[in-house]
Design an enzyme around this catalytic site. Structure first.
Site, PDB file in Angstrom:
ATOM      1  N   TYR A 142       0.821  -1.214   0.000  1.00 21.86           N
ATOM      2  CA  TYR A 142       0.000   0.000   0.000  1.00 21.86           C
ATOM      3  C   TYR A 142       0.855   1.264   0.000  1.00 21.86           C
ATOM      4  O   TYR A 142       0.427   2.313  -0.456  1.00 21.86           O
ATOM      5  CB  TYR A 142      -0.916   0.036   1.229  1.00 21.86           C
ATOM      6  CG  TYR A 142      -2.246  -0.631   1.044  1.00 21.86           C
ATOM      7  CD1 TYR A 142      -2.331  -1.924   0.555  1.00 21.86           C
ATOM      8  CD2 TYR A 142      -3.426   0.027   1.369  1.00 21.86           C
ATOM      9  CE1 TYR A 142      -3.545  -2.545   0.402  1.00 21.86           C
ATOM     10  CE2 TYR A 142      -4.657  -0.582   1.219  1.00 21.86           C
ATOM     11  CZ  TYR A 142      -4.712  -1.871   0.742  1.00 21.86           C
ATOM     12  OH  TYR A 142      -5.927  -2.473   0.600  1.00 21.86           O
ATOM     13  N   LYS A 192       3.269 -15.275   1.602  1.00 18.82           N
ATOM     14  CA  LYS A 192       3.412 -15.964   0.310  1.00 18.82           C
ATOM     15  C   LYS A 192       4.897 -16.274   0.144  1.00 18.82           C
ATOM     16  O   LYS A 192       5.535 -15.907  -0.849  1.00 18.82           O
ATOM     17  CB  LYS A 192       2.856 -15.066  -0.807  1.00 18.82           C
ATOM     18  CG  LYS A 192       2.754 -15.722  -2.170  1.00 18.82           C
ATOM     19  CD  LYS A 192       1.669 -16.783  -2.274  1.00 18.82           C
ATOM     20  CE  LYS A 192       1.750 -17.461  -3.643  1.00 18.82           C
ATOM     21  NZ  LYS A 192       0.841 -18.635  -3.753  1.00 18.82           N
ATOM     22  N   ASP A 224      -2.953 -18.094  -0.348  1.00 18.96           N
ATOM     23  CA  ASP A 224      -3.988 -18.772  -1.154  1.00 18.96           C
ATOM     24  C   ASP A 224      -4.621 -19.903  -0.356  1.00 18.96           C
ATOM     25  O   ASP A 224      -5.843 -20.073  -0.345  1.00 18.96           O
ATOM     26  CB  ASP A 224      -3.411 -19.272  -2.496  1.00 18.96           C
ATOM     27  CG  ASP A 224      -2.097 -20.033  -2.350  1.00 18.96           C
ATOM     28  OD1 ASP A 224      -1.507 -20.038  -1.248  1.00 18.96           O
ATOM     29  OD2 ASP A 224      -1.660 -20.642  -3.352  1.00 18.96           O
ATOM     30  N   ASP A 248      -6.235  -7.058   3.914  1.00 15.62           N
ATOM     31  CA  ASP A 248      -7.397  -6.390   3.318  1.00 15.62           C
ATOM     32  C   ASP A 248      -8.342  -7.435   2.736  1.00 15.62           C
ATOM     33  O   ASP A 248      -9.550  -7.430   2.989  1.00 15.62           O
ATOM     34  CB  ASP A 248      -6.911  -5.438   2.210  1.00 15.62           C
ATOM     35  CG  ASP A 248      -8.066  -4.725   1.523  1.00 15.62           C
ATOM     36  OD1 ASP A 248      -8.982  -4.260   2.229  1.00 15.62           O
ATOM     37  OD2 ASP A 248      -8.056  -4.649   0.278  1.00 15.62           O
ATOM     38  N   ASP A 252     -12.031  -9.148   4.553  1.00 11.97           N
ATOM     39  CA  ASP A 252     -13.340  -9.118   3.876  1.00 11.97           C
ATOM     40  C   ASP A 252     -13.931 -10.522   3.825  1.00 11.97           C
ATOM     41  O   ASP A 252     -15.117 -10.732   4.086  1.00 11.97           O
ATOM     42  CB  ASP A 252     -13.203  -8.589   2.436  1.00 11.97           C
ATOM     43  CG  ASP A 252     -13.526  -7.112   2.327  1.00 11.97           C
ATOM     44  OD1 ASP A 252     -13.333  -6.399   3.334  1.00 11.97           O
ATOM     45  OD2 ASP A 252     -13.967  -6.673   1.248  1.00 11.97           O
TER      46      ASP A 252
END
Ligand code: IPM
Ligand code: MG
Length: 357
Positions: A142, A192, A224, A248, A252
């Site tokens: 970000y 990751k 993932d 983020d 959600d």
């Protein structure tokens, strides 16, 4: 106790849900004998309209001198076509950075009263769904440099940089381990590391910090796989710690599977600065100004503020209890409406919670 709170209603349904949250705050203050003074500040689209930018200097100043910050929501289609540097979202990112709010706590819990709205099969949620995503909030892709758009090899291109240093990783990891100690003592770090260099450093540092918390079980998942495990068996998670972008996305996912994204609060905390408390959901411009929005996530954000910023546990519990009672009495806003329940508007829902306090 006297505390001063900076209130940023923001855009869309923001002002409506904040109005109800402040009524609940006032009721709690009266009941427990506290004084909470408030001061309003502009952020997002409404700040753009009034001042030309999404985060006026006056807002940053007001936030800095407050004991805590309450935020409604920012953004809406009216401002979507603006120059990216002055989009409403920039206001939110800017205030997180300005207050160094590096730790974003996003609980995803199942409200027993709303079990019917849960998106997962009963046998899956029957094993439990009570987790918290601890998302790093002021670093990663970000904010990493270089970032920009331009022309590379004669072709239009865009680029961002995912970067974390050991200090940034260690401080968010500590928040996660401390949170786990107050819960079920499990931290799952999501990265990751099979592909990204930044993730290999992330994992290394999280493991080092973990040695200071031998009582907390530490596991690691690739992002993932974590996304998949969240729907396959969320009961395996207690505290998930991860970087800005993965957090983020996963927050959600975690919140929506509870079926009640309109119900979930969040806290953004920094060191030595006032914390910022806001609902997880957005500004819902399609239903703004119609007395349709669910104010409960913002009301629960007030509870989180009382607990985390002011250590007022009894007061926070009282609000949470009042929300549960209201749900048990069968009152619902449109987003969580089920057959046989009583549908209320934003204002009426706020009033019920105040009554139940
Ligand atoms: C969130 C939102 C923000 C983010 C946007 C509005 C900038 O999605 O708080 O999760 O990406 O952090
Ligand atoms: Mg988001």
């Amino acid at each position: 106790m006297h505390k001063h709170i900076c209130v940023m209603p923001g855009d869309g349904i923001g002002p409506e849900i904040m109005g109800e949250a402040l009524k609940v705050l006032k009721a709690v203050a009266d009941k427990f004998g506290h004084t909470f003074t408030t001061e309003n500040a502009l952020i997002g689209g409404s700040a753009i309209d009034a001042t030309g930018g999404p985060l006026p200097e006056a807002t940053v100043t007001a936030c800095r001198k407050a004991d805590a910050v309450l935020l409604g929501a920012v953004g809406g289609p009216r401002w979507d076509t603006l120059d990216p540097s002055i989009r409403p979202e920039k206001g939110l990112l800017g205030i997180r950075k300005a207050l160094s709010l590096f730790a974003n706590l996003r609980p995803a819990t199942l409200f027993p009263e709303l079990a019917g709205a849960c998106l997962l099969r009963p046998d899956i949620v029957g094993r439990g769904l009570d987790l918290i995503v601890v998302r790093e909030l002021t670093g990663g892709i970000y904010f990493g440099k270089p970032a920009g758009t331009g022309v590379r090899d004669g072709k239009r291109a865009g680029w961002n940089t995912m970067v974390y240093d050991e200090e940034e990783i260690a401080r968010i990891a500590r928040v996660a381990f401390e949170a786990a100690r107050k819960r079920r003592k499990k931290v799952c770090s999501v990265d990751k590391a099979n592909v990204l260099d930044v993730s290999r450093v992330w994992r290394e540092v999280v493991m080092e910090v973990g040695r200071d918390y031998p009582d907390v079980e530490l596991t690691h998942l690739y992002v993932d796989n974590a996304a998949m495990q969240l729907v396959r068996d969320p009961s395996q998670f207690d505290v998930i710690v991860t970087g800005n972008l993965f957090g983020d996305i996963l927050s959600d996912e975690a919140s929506v599977i509870t079926g009640s994204i309109g119900m979930l609060p969040s806290a953004s905390l920094g060191a030595g600065n006032p914390g910022l408390f806001e609902p997880i959901h957005g500004s819902a411009p399609d239903i703004a100004g119609q007395n349709l929005a669910n104010p409960l996530a913002t009301i629960l954000s007030v509870a989180m503020m009382l607990r985390h910023a002011f250590s007022l546990d009894a007061e926070a519990n009282a609000i949470e209890k009042a929300v549960h009672t209201t749900l048990r009495q069968g009152f619902r806003t449109g987003d969580i409406m089920e057959e046989g329940k009583t549908r209320l508007g934003t204002v009426e829902m706020g009033a019920r919670v105040v009554e139940n306090l």
